[in-house]
Design an enzyme around this catalytic site. Sequence first.
Site, PDB file in Angstrom:
ATOM      1  N   LEU A  76      82.980 -75.841 -66.464  1.00 58.29           N
ATOM      2  CA  LEU A  76      82.780 -77.267 -66.175  1.00 58.29           C
ATOM      3  C   LEU A  76      83.247 -77.634 -64.771  1.00 58.29           C
ATOM      4  CD1 LEU A  76      83.364 -79.544 -69.272  1.00 58.29           C
ATOM      5  CD2 LEU A  76      81.307 -78.442 -68.451  1.00 58.29           C
ATOM      6  N   ARG A  91      93.861 -65.455 -56.184  1.00 57.66           N
ATOM      7  CA  ARG A  91      92.579 -66.033 -56.604  1.00 57.66           C
ATOM      8  C   ARG A  91      91.880 -66.704 -55.417  1.00 57.66           C
ATOM      9  NH1 ARG A  91      89.629 -64.590 -60.206  1.00 57.66           N
ATOM     10  NH2 ARG A  91      89.004 -66.538 -61.177  1.00 57.66           N
ATOM     11  N   LYS A 100      83.839 -86.213 -82.090  1.00 60.17           N
ATOM     12  CA  LYS A 100      83.509 -84.852 -81.659  1.00 60.17           C
ATOM     13  C   LYS A 100      84.483 -83.852 -82.295  1.00 60.17           C
ATOM     14  CE  LYS A 100      82.179 -82.191 -77.630  1.00 60.17           C
ATOM     15  NZ  LYS A 100      82.525 -81.870 -76.259  1.00 60.17           N
TER      16      LYS A 100
HETATM   17  P1  NAP Z   1      86.789 -72.125 -68.413  1.00 59.71           P
HETATM   18  O1  NAP Z   1      85.424 -71.688 -68.019  1.00 59.71           O
HETATM   19  O2  NAP Z   1      87.675 -71.163 -69.108  1.00 59.71           O
HETATM   20  O3  NAP Z   1      87.517 -72.647 -67.096  1.00 59.71           O
HETATM   21  C1  NAP Z   1      88.853 -73.018 -67.046  1.00 59.71           C
HETATM   22  C2  NAP Z   1      89.344 -72.752 -65.631  1.00 59.71           C
HETATM   23  O4  NAP Z   1      90.648 -73.295 -65.483  1.00 59.71           O
HETATM   24  C3  NAP Z   1      89.442 -71.264 -65.281  1.00 59.71           C
HETATM   25  O5  NAP Z   1      88.732 -71.061 -64.082  1.00 59.71           O
HETATM   26  C4  NAP Z   1      90.926 -71.039 -65.088  1.00 59.71           C
HETATM   27  O6  NAP Z   1      91.243 -70.136 -64.071  1.00 59.71           O
HETATM   28  C5  NAP Z   1      91.348 -72.426 -64.632  1.00 59.71           C
HETATM   29  N1  NAP Z   1      92.789 -72.644 -64.733  1.00 59.71           N
HETATM   30  C6  NAP Z   1      93.594 -72.555 -65.815  1.00 59.71           C
HETATM   31  N2  NAP Z   1      94.878 -72.826 -65.480  1.00 59.71           N
HETATM   32  C7  NAP Z   1      94.872 -73.067 -64.153  1.00 59.71           C
HETATM   33  C8  NAP Z   1      95.885 -73.389 -63.211  1.00 59.71           C
HETATM   34  N3  NAP Z   1      97.168 -73.508 -63.597  1.00 59.71           N
HETATM   35  N4  NAP Z   1      95.550 -73.575 -61.923  1.00 59.71           N
HETATM   36  C9  NAP Z   1      94.252 -73.445 -61.538  1.00 59.71           C
HETATM   37  N5  NAP Z   1      93.252 -73.140 -62.368  1.00 59.71           N
HETATM   38  C10 NAP Z   1      93.552 -72.954 -63.671  1.00 59.71           C
HETATM   39  O7  NAP Z   1      86.720 -73.425 -69.316  1.00 59.71           O
HETATM   40  P2  NAP Z   1      85.500 -74.468 -69.507  1.00 59.71           P
HETATM   41  O8  NAP Z   1      84.490 -73.857 -70.406  1.00 59.71           O
HETATM   42  O9  NAP Z   1      85.068 -75.022 -68.193  1.00 59.71           O
HETATM   43  O10 NAP Z   1      86.249 -75.573 -70.365  1.00 59.71           O
HETATM   44  C11 NAP Z   1      87.096 -76.569 -69.807  1.00 59.71           C
HETATM   45  C12 NAP Z   1      87.254 -77.670 -70.863  1.00 59.71           C
HETATM   46  O11 NAP Z   1      85.990 -78.314 -71.043  1.00 59.71           O
HETATM   47  C13 NAP Z   1      87.625 -77.118 -72.256  1.00 59.71           C
HETATM   48  O12 NAP Z   1      88.509 -77.981 -72.909  1.00 59.71           O
HETATM   49  C14 NAP Z   1      86.301 -77.059 -72.986  1.00 59.71           C
HETATM   50  O13 NAP Z   1      86.417 -77.146 -74.393  1.00 59.71           O
HETATM   51  C15 NAP Z   1      85.600 -78.283 -72.407  1.00 59.71           C
HETATM   52  N6  NAP Z   1      84.126 -78.212 -72.483  1.00 59.71           N
HETATM   53  C16 NAP Z   1      83.466 -77.124 -72.009  1.00 59.71           C
HETATM   54  C17 NAP Z   1      82.073 -77.087 -72.070  1.00 59.71           C
HETATM   55  C18 NAP Z   1      81.282 -75.906 -71.552  1.00 59.71           C
HETATM   56  O14 NAP Z   1      80.053 -75.890 -71.721  1.00 59.71           O
HETATM   57  N7  NAP Z   1      81.875 -74.922 -70.935  1.00 59.71           N
HETATM   58  C19 NAP Z   1      81.373 -78.179 -72.615  1.00 59.71           C
HETATM   59  C20 NAP Z   1      82.098 -79.289 -73.084  1.00 59.71           C
HETATM   60  C21 NAP Z   1      83.485 -79.290 -73.003  1.00 59.71           C
HETATM   61  P3  NAP Z   1      90.946 -68.562 -64.132  1.00 59.71           P
HETATM   62  O15 NAP Z   1      89.524 -68.427 -63.736  1.00 59.71           O
HETATM   63  O16 NAP Z   1      91.879 -68.042 -63.092  1.00 59.71           O
HETATM   64  O17 NAP Z   1      91.254 -68.135 -65.531  1.00 59.71           O
END
Ligand code: NAP
Length: 305
Positions: free
Chosen positions: A13, A37, A184
């Site tokens: 996201l 990173r 949700k």
């Molecule tokens: P994701 O792809 O796992 O991305 C999370 C990112 O946060 C990763 O790049 C991670 O870094 C980074 N991160 C974690 N701790 C950090 C820190 N201390 N400093 C800097 N960066 C940090 O997750 P996502 O799918 O985007 O989901 C994010 C939220 O949106 C979740 O709650 C999810 O349920 C919600 N959501 C997602 C979607 C979807 O389609 N993906 C849809 C609706 C809602 P690293 O790369 O280094 O691990």
Amino acid sequence: MSTLWHVLGAGSLGTLWATRLARAGLPVRLIVRDTERLHSYEAAGGLTLVEQGQARTYAVPGETPDNPEPIRRLLVACKAYDAESAVARLAPRLASDAELILLQNGLGSQDAVAAQLPQARCISASSTEGAFRDGDWRVVFAGHGYTWLGDVAHPVAPIWLDDLQAAKIPHEWSTDILTRLWRKLALNCAINPLTVLHNCRNGGLQEHHCEVATLCVELTELLQRCGQPSAADNLQQEVERVIQATAANFSSMYQDVANQRRTEISYLLGHACKVAARHQLNLPHLSQLQQRLVAHLHSLGLPSD
Ligand code: NAP
């Protein structure tokens, strides 16, 4: 001059938002975990967004949390279990009028972030957009959708919604964001854990109709008890509709487990069970579901929090 958007988390996201804001000519800065990173990010030359098979790279400048520049607008795009600690590292950089947009799924993480920053405005979001990472710094825009934004403490919409308009991020300001988040969460509780336990796509739950219906009864009771009667309206019908409409899909929790990734269980089913206990509400099927899921995660060596 637009306020700089700081995007915390370069995952699915975060990339989806950062690239669209940058494409619209808006100032964006990406905050990655640490120097290692940052070097990896700089070597990649930017964030790549894949849309309808076409990949395009956007050279969004990156930085680490230690950068001294103040932050006025922060998009928090990490997982629910990382949000509180990731924001805490940035607290010294937040301006007195800082605004945070919290993209986390489920409930619990938004309150935890807001509690540590009483001076900042915290806006919650609920999104139906879909994206996934198919490489480091590379994200596929998989499903068009909508993002609702709202502030439980303040019903007035912020001026920067214009930026989202310019960036063609479909959105709407919601005065009942909590209801949306609860709805949700309830849909998620009725579907996602069962897809993990029955090892099936969403459509596979059509064979477990009674189990789904029983959970919907308990979730409806919970929503009514915790002051969210609108989120409870026709819950079972909507759950059945979602199961049918997304029959071929694997739920996000299923995908996390299949890929040996930590789930957001504590902010979904775990949160529902915690709130039920707080209201002294006995929901035996929901708490049994949580126990089964926790045991299953343990058996796979995955965290259960
Ligand atoms: P994701 O792809 O796992 O991305 C999370 C990112 O946060 C990763 O790049 C991670 O870094 C980074 N991160 C974690 N701790 C950090 C820190 N201390 N400093 C800097 N960066 C940090 O997750 P996502 O799918 O985007 O989901 C994010 C939220 O949106 C979740 O709650 C999810 O349920 C919600 N959501 C997602 C979607 C979807 O389609 N993906 C849809 C609706 C809602 P690293 O790369 O280094 O691990």
